[in-house]
Design an enzyme around this catalytic site. Structure first.
Site, short mmCIF file in Angstrom:
data_model
loop_
_atom_site.label_atom_id
_atom_site.label_comp_id
_atom_site.label_asym_id
_atom_site.label_seq_id
_atom_site.Cartn_x
_atom_site.Cartn_y
_atom_site.Cartn_z
CD GLU A 1 47.14 5.45 24.84
OE1 GLU A 1 47.20 4.91 25.96
OE2 GLU A 1 47.24 6.68 24.65
CD GLU B 1 48.83 8.44 18.63
OE1 GLU B 1 47.91 9.15 19.08
OE2 GLU B 1 48.83 7.21 18.71
#
Ligand code: IPT
Length: 961
Positions: free
Chosen positions: A422, A492
């Site tokens: 991220e 994820e």
């Protein structure tokens, strides 16, 4: 006149460069024949409120720190001293300071650490060419170091090693090591991972003797040719020497290649060859695993075969010590993972303690090693000024990449390097990827944020919904030309926050159907709860943080103390290495080897027959040692003669012999099937109700004549029902995350008032052989309602209740649950049931629930989620007994029993809020809504929705003997 003072002595804190004084990064190894001295232990600590509150005189020899506090290293000062040194802060992606890079707040907690040490008496005297190195394995977030009063450098990169040459400064005794640690630094902008902010020297500090001619950096290249079955070894070493591998008869010079027949390393067969790198001054142990990782035909292949990641994201966490983990805790993680069938770990979102990777090599886990990089908070400003797209920060990014790759490159378990998490997109990431590809062409590069796969070798996403994943599997997802050629992983998925994740079996089915989908990594391994007397486990906000993200930090497959949560047991079942299923009752069982590399010879199989959940016959089953991916139909012995009752078989796969990670007999997989189905309970309605004053008697039962509610069945007193109940204490996945695009039913349920339903009695009718109670169940303010009819009959002994529910009005939400609830006396404790167990199960988390006869206690039924919420339902129950009452269902039902009400469970924010009352509340449910993964990801798939539709279900009550 204005007076302006600046303190140039702390400029390094906000300097975007990686630091100064440290040696070039190199391969890490736990120990060699060179001497070393651990500097772990008790240090002196002084915490100041700002970076420049104190001068550096504390670093000088002779400084008296006698009045300072003590702190344990490795450790975080905010987790020691009961708050006296400051407190932890939890934010998910928001920076807990103004986004003003590279500046950090003036309030910058600074921990001055001091340690005085002597060299061991056998520490070698100084010799020409020898040296000593001081190694820090992890300090958050910025440190400045002095030895014996001389400054030796400063560094950032919290979860990365830094070494300093210190030989010229060492004395035999009374060495003073001073380390000034700042909580905030420019480096903090690169470390915005979703976790607690925990300053401190949290990994080992070691002094390493470096003999003349000792090893510096070295790179073990150990590939495997699956066609010829040979391994090729070449160890490149900065300092030339020899490479010895006795078991393979290898004795070659560094830099020289040798090819010999070997057994390959895989996560399933982690063959390691012990070796040594021998230079003039040192012998370094090697643990060599031969394997080759490539992307070929659009697939990640190891040793020629595509693999399927059955992985998890692992943060380092200990409920008392934070990210300071000891070796035993790391081993516990690896053992738990292996025992629950996991085969892969993404080291979210930073390189772990290096000893963890040694364990992955040894026990067998594929690793995505991720760099210590996340700049997630910049998303709040559309990624403006993102450090990864600003050349001034690139040296720091490259330094981080190099420190990870150089440290970890000799681990066979590491198959993929990840640039970070991220961090948006930018040139800095491209530079990292280019550097890594140049340095290590034997592994793949991953970064989730790169949706076009400009810099990466694998297309990776997080929390993609099932339908999108299916499209990707079919190659219909579009994307750049490069992306379309690449394999896909979900780095994820399956957000394990609170109760859940649901829907992972559905993902696994997709992964197994489409070869492009090479598996995924559940988010995440462990709840980061902080052990705390007030709360049991504390989460965000419990330390008075001005900005925090609550219990979003508790989203693991294991609780903070590493007790497996039901989510882990579900995952274990979903990813089992052997699939066992019935062939429609033809007396055979279909066994499939779901591994990628090993045959089935490590497993022994057993069969058993059950009648009404009790095993009546069992034995061992001979199964061929099927190759990976192969299936066989294996004949079961003839089943027992049916004597009524439900008959079924269970086949289990067990470890045939002790392994490193589990004992012989450890169960890895199982399957069940029904041979003769049960017959539903029937009760002839032969006795008529009799009214007498305020009471109606129906066979063994008495009812309140006005409300029509049951008061007692024989000697069992009942309170508060049974009456219709549709409410459950919303789970984190019911509530969902604000940013999710699909409907968040938890929010709508509460808005609609399903937690405050009113029960209007329409009629209580005693006619013929039935007592009929007509009601309308509805929330204030809305016109929707559930017309609910309870029809009671009896044969004089057993009491039958049929509940009919008809929705009225425009129901545009599914129901949380549909069933009845009532109370029993607090003495009710022991629970027995025949149905799904032993653990909790919901419609989309039911994989691990197996049919059998089970026993527990009311307390034992509870799943202690860190933030209390709906839990503990047992599914597919044929009958249950509790508190003297026996309940049979038609059809099967789901039940929960707890010593508090759903309302109390809903109101509780921590485990310690739940205290037993004087009633055991029982819910018998005809249905529950699915769990899903909407706390970050999709809600339950439509097939797991509990629609508000007409429904009818029956329970038969009797006194249990
Ligand atoms: C994703 C993060 O990568 C991870 O660190 C964690 O925060 C997880 O979410 C949620 O627990 S980012 C996601 C919000 C898209």
């Amino acid at each position: 006149m204005s007076i302006r003072t600046t303190s140039s002595s702390v400029d390094y804190v906000e300097d975007v460069s990686p630091g100064s004084g440290a040696l070039a990064p190199r391969a890490w190894y736990a120990s060699s024949d060179a001497m070393s001295l651990s500097l772990n232990g008790s240090w002196r600590l002084r915490v100041s409120p700002t970076a420049d509150a104190e001068d550096d005189t504390f670093a000088a020899p002779g400084f008296d720190a006698g009045g300072w506090a003590e702190v344990t290293v490795p450790g975080h000062w905010v987790l020691q001293g009961d708050g006296a040194f400051g407190l932890p802060i939890y934010t998910n992606h928001l920076y807990p300071f103004p986004v003003d890079p590279p500046h950090v707040p003036t309030e910058n907690p600074t921990g001055d650490h001091l340690r005085v040490f002597d060299l061991p008496s056998d520490w070698p005297d100084h010799a020409e060419g020898a040296g000593a190195v001081l190694r820090f394995d992890g300090v958050e977030s910025c440190a400045r170091v002095w030895l014996n009063g001389t400054e030796i450098g400063e560094f950032k990169g919290s979860r990365l090693p830094h070494e300093f040459a210190v030989e010229q400064l060492l004395k035999p005794t009374g060495n003073v090591l001073a380390v000034r640690v700042h909580q905030w630094s420019a480096g903090s902008y690169l470390e915005d991972q979703d976790q607690w902010w925990l300053p401190g020297i949290f990994r080992d500090v070691t002094l390493l003797h470096r003999p003349a001619g000792s090893v510096r950096d070295f790179f073990v290249h150990a590939s495997y040719d699956h066609v010829g079955g040979a391994g090729t070894l070449r160890v490149d070493s900065e300092v030339a020497g020899r490479v010895l591998v006795p078991a393979l008869d290898i004795d070659v010079a560094t830099g020289e290649s040798v090819t010999v027949p070997v057994e390959a390393w895989t996560a399933e067969t982690p063959t390691l060859y012990a070796g040594e790198l021998v230079t003039a001054g040192e012998r370094v142990p090697l643990r060599i695993g031969f394997r080759t990782v490539v992307v070929e035909d659009g697939l990640i292949k190891v040793n020629g075969a595509p693999l399927l990641f059955k992985g998890v994201n692992r943060h380092e966490w200990h409920p008392v010590n934070g990210r300071a983990l000891d070796l035993e805790t790391m081993r516990e993680d690896v053992l738990l993972m292996k025992r629950h069938n996991l085969n892969a770990v993404r080291t979210s979102h930073y390189p772990p303690h290096p000893a963890f990777l040694d364990l992955c090599d040894e026990y067998g886990l594929w690793v995505i090693d991720e760099c210590d990089l996340e700049t997630h908070g910049f998303t709040e400003q559309d990624w403006r000024d993102n450090p990864v797209d600003d050349d001034r920060w690139t040296p720091a990014l490259l330094d981080r990449a190099a420190r990870m790759v150089e440290r970890d490159k000799n681990h066979p378990s590491v198959v993929i390097w990840s640039l970070g998490n991220e961090a948006g997109t930018g040139r800095g990431l491209t530079a990292m990827a280019e550097w890594i590809h140049g340095r290590d062409s034997s592994r793949l590069v991953h970064y989730e944020g790169d949706w076009n796969c400009r810099d990466t070798d694998v297309y990776s996403r997080m929390y993609a919904f099932h339908d999108e994943v299916e499209k990707i599997g079919q190659g219909l997802d579009g994307g750049t030309h490069k992306r379309r050629q690449l394999p896909f992983i979900q780095c994820e998925y399956g957000h394990a926050m609170g109760n859940g994740p649901g829907g992972i079996a559905d993902y696994q089915e997709l992964f197994e159907t489409y070869e492009r989908l090479q598996g995924g990594f559940i988010w995440e391994w462990i709840d980061h709860g902080v052990q705390d007397e007030r709360f049991g486990y504390a989460y965000g906000g419990d330390f008075g943080e001005e900005l925090h993200d609550g219990n979003f930090v508790c989203d693991g497959l294991v609780f903070p103390d590493r007790t497996p949560s039901p989510g882990l047991l579900e995952y274990k079942k979903v990813i089992e290495p052997v699939h066992i299923e019935g062939n429609g009752g033809d007396g055979t069982v279909r066994i499939t080897n779901k591994q990628d590399f090993a045959d089935l010879s490590a497993f022994a199989f057993t069969w058993s027959y059950q009648v009404d959940g009790e095993s009546v016959e069992s034995g061992s089953l001979t199964v061929p040692a099927l190759a990976p991916g192969a299936s066989a139909d294996v004949k079961l012995p003839a089943p027992p003669e049916s004597r009524g009752g439900e008959t079924g078989w269970t086949v289990r796969a067990l470890l045939a012999a002790d392994t490193l990670w589990g004992p012989a007999g450890h169960e890895v997989a199982w399957g069940q099937d029904t041979i003769v189905a049960r017959t539903a309970p029937s009760v002839a309605a032969t006795v008529a109700p009799a009214a007498d004053g305020g009471v109606i008697t129906l066979g063994p039962a008495t009812f309140d004549a006005r409300t029509g509610t049951l008061r007692a069945l024989g000697g069992v007193e009942v309170t508060g029902g049974p009456r219709l109940d549709v409410w459950r204490a919303p789970t984190d996945n019911d509530d969902g995350a604000e940013w999710q695009s699909d409907t968040r039913y938890g929010v709508l349920w509460r808005k609609l008032g399903l937690h405050r339903m009113r029960h209007r009695i329409v009629a209580v009718e005693a006619d013929g052989n039935a007592l009929t109670v007509r009601t309308r169940v509805a929330p204030a303010a809305w016109e929707v309602g559930l017309a609910t009819v309870y029809r009671w009959t009896t044969d004089g002994e057993r009491l039958r209740l049929t509940v009919s529910v008809t929705p009225e009005g425009d129901w545009n939400v599914p129901l949380p649950r549909l069933g009845v609830r009532f109370g029993l006396a607090a003495s009710a404790d022991r629970v027995r049931w025949f149905g799904g167990g032993p653990g909790e199960a919901y419609p989309d988390t039911k994989g691990a629930s197996r049919i059998g006869s089970w026993e527990s206690t009311v307390d034992g039924l509870q799943t202690p989620y860190v933030r209390p919420q709906e839990n503990g339902a047992r599914a597919d129950v044929r009958w249950a007994e509790l508190g003297g009452l026996r309940v049979e269902g038609d059809p099967e039902f789901s039940f929960t029993a707890r010593r508090w009400t759903t309302e109390q469970l809903d109101a509780a924010t921590h485990r310690t809020d739940l205290t037993p009352g004087d009633t055991v509340w029982v819910n018998l449910d005809h249905g529950q809504h699915g769990i899903g993964s909407q706390s970050c990801g999709p809600g339950p798939l439509p097939q797991y929705h509990l629609r508000a539709e007409r429904a009818e279900f029956t329970f038969v009550f009797s006194e249990s003997r």
